[in-house]
Scaffold this active site. Sequence first.
Site, PDB file in Angstrom:
ATOM      1  N   LEU A 289      35.251 -18.740  60.983  1.00 35.93           N
ATOM      2  CA  LEU A 289      34.267 -19.731  60.553  1.00 35.93           C
ATOM      3  C   LEU A 289      35.027 -20.808  59.788  1.00 35.93           C
ATOM      4  O   LEU A 289      35.883 -20.499  58.964  1.00 35.93           O
ATOM      5  CB  LEU A 289      33.220 -19.096  59.630  1.00 35.93           C
ATOM      6  CG  LEU A 289      32.026 -18.382  60.258  1.00 35.93           C
ATOM      7  CD1 LEU A 289      31.210 -17.695  59.163  1.00 35.93           C
ATOM      8  CD2 LEU A 289      31.144 -19.358  61.032  1.00 35.93           C
ATOM      9  N   ASP A 290      34.707 -22.076  60.040  1.00 33.78           N
ATOM     10  CA  ASP A 290      35.341 -23.156  59.292  1.00 33.78           C
ATOM     11  C   ASP A 290      35.065 -23.003  57.802  1.00 33.78           C
ATOM     12  O   ASP A 290      34.032 -22.436  57.412  1.00 33.78           O
ATOM     13  CB  ASP A 290      34.802 -24.513  59.752  1.00 33.78           C
ATOM     14  CG  ASP A 290      35.259 -24.871  61.162  1.00 33.78           C
ATOM     15  OD1 ASP A 290      36.243 -24.277  61.622  1.00 33.78           O
ATOM     16  OD2 ASP A 290      34.623 -25.750  61.780  1.00 33.78           O
ATOM     17  N   PRO A 291      35.953 -23.529  56.939  1.00 36.12           N
ATOM     18  CA  PRO A 291      35.679 -23.503  55.491  1.00 36.12           C
ATOM     19  C   PRO A 291      34.326 -24.108  55.129  1.00 36.12           C
ATOM     20  O   PRO A 291      33.660 -23.648  54.203  1.00 36.12           O
ATOM     21  CB  PRO A 291      36.835 -24.328  54.912  1.00 36.12           C
ATOM     22  CG  PRO A 291      37.963 -24.102  55.870  1.00 36.12           C
ATOM     23  CD  PRO A 291      37.305 -24.048  57.230  1.00 36.12           C
TER      24      PRO A 291
END
Length: 308
Positions: A45-47
């Site tokens: 998951l992206d930051p």
Amino acid sequence: MVKAKWRSVDGIVLLNKPIGLSSNQALQRVRRLYQAAKAGHTGALDPLATGMLPLCLGEATKFSQYLLDADKRYLTCIQLGKRTTTGDREGEVLTEDSVPTLTDESLEEILNGFRGEIEQIPPMYSALKHEGKPLYEYARQGIVIERKRRRVTISNLTLVSRTEDTLTLDIQCSKGTYIRTIGEDIGEALGCGAHLHSLHRISTAGYLPENMMTLEEFEAIAEQGYDALDAHLITMDTAVEHFAKVELPESDTVNMMFGRTVPSPVSLEHEAVVRMYDQGTQRFLGLGQIKGAFIRPYRLVNTSEFSL
């Protein structure tokens, strides 16, 4: 709590990843709490994103690929009228355009073009690799790499709410779908551009959102010791529940765990993968593969070490 260096602990943790942490940073935080000898996540998951990040500990890492390949469900807010360098709110604004006035019918017609099997071009700001380097490294240098279109499946796309310049969508999709690209492509279809304002993963592989916990909750539980933490592990066989279940008698269990082919107690198509259990103890043994009237070892757990 006095902690050993590392320990053998096996199972799946459902983490509600906080905003601002990379998936690997979140994984390492949880791994240290459990002091797990082995750990891996099941799809980054992206930051910027929050939500469900299944983490596999110990022997469960052998089955992480099945969670990586599973369908996922997201809640996302798309900001209309602005294109950014990254396709999300963290990028620099490239263009600003007025958002057209939309009727429910006209918006639904556009959204319908993003349901079912669709094609996407992966974004430059992604972890997809080119010649061993993630695309985002090229993007940061201003280099654009040609990317091939990919087919993905959007099994559900529901408009949850909208304002004059935002759309909130509930999206269920196949592996490899870029929600950021869906947001940008919807903006292009509307003629005004768009970027992703927020992204929350609701579920992966059918795991229920109410079963995931925050880092703060895990940290509080860790103060009570390993037994308290281990009580929140999900058994590793849940990662492969989509395979048929086969129970082996004790003698066949022993042979299977020594890597031997055993008679199949069920009739299934050739080369079908099955999840195997010991008939008496119901202990999960791993995965086998049908070979005619037999089952051969496919991916076995280490029964001398696993704790679940």
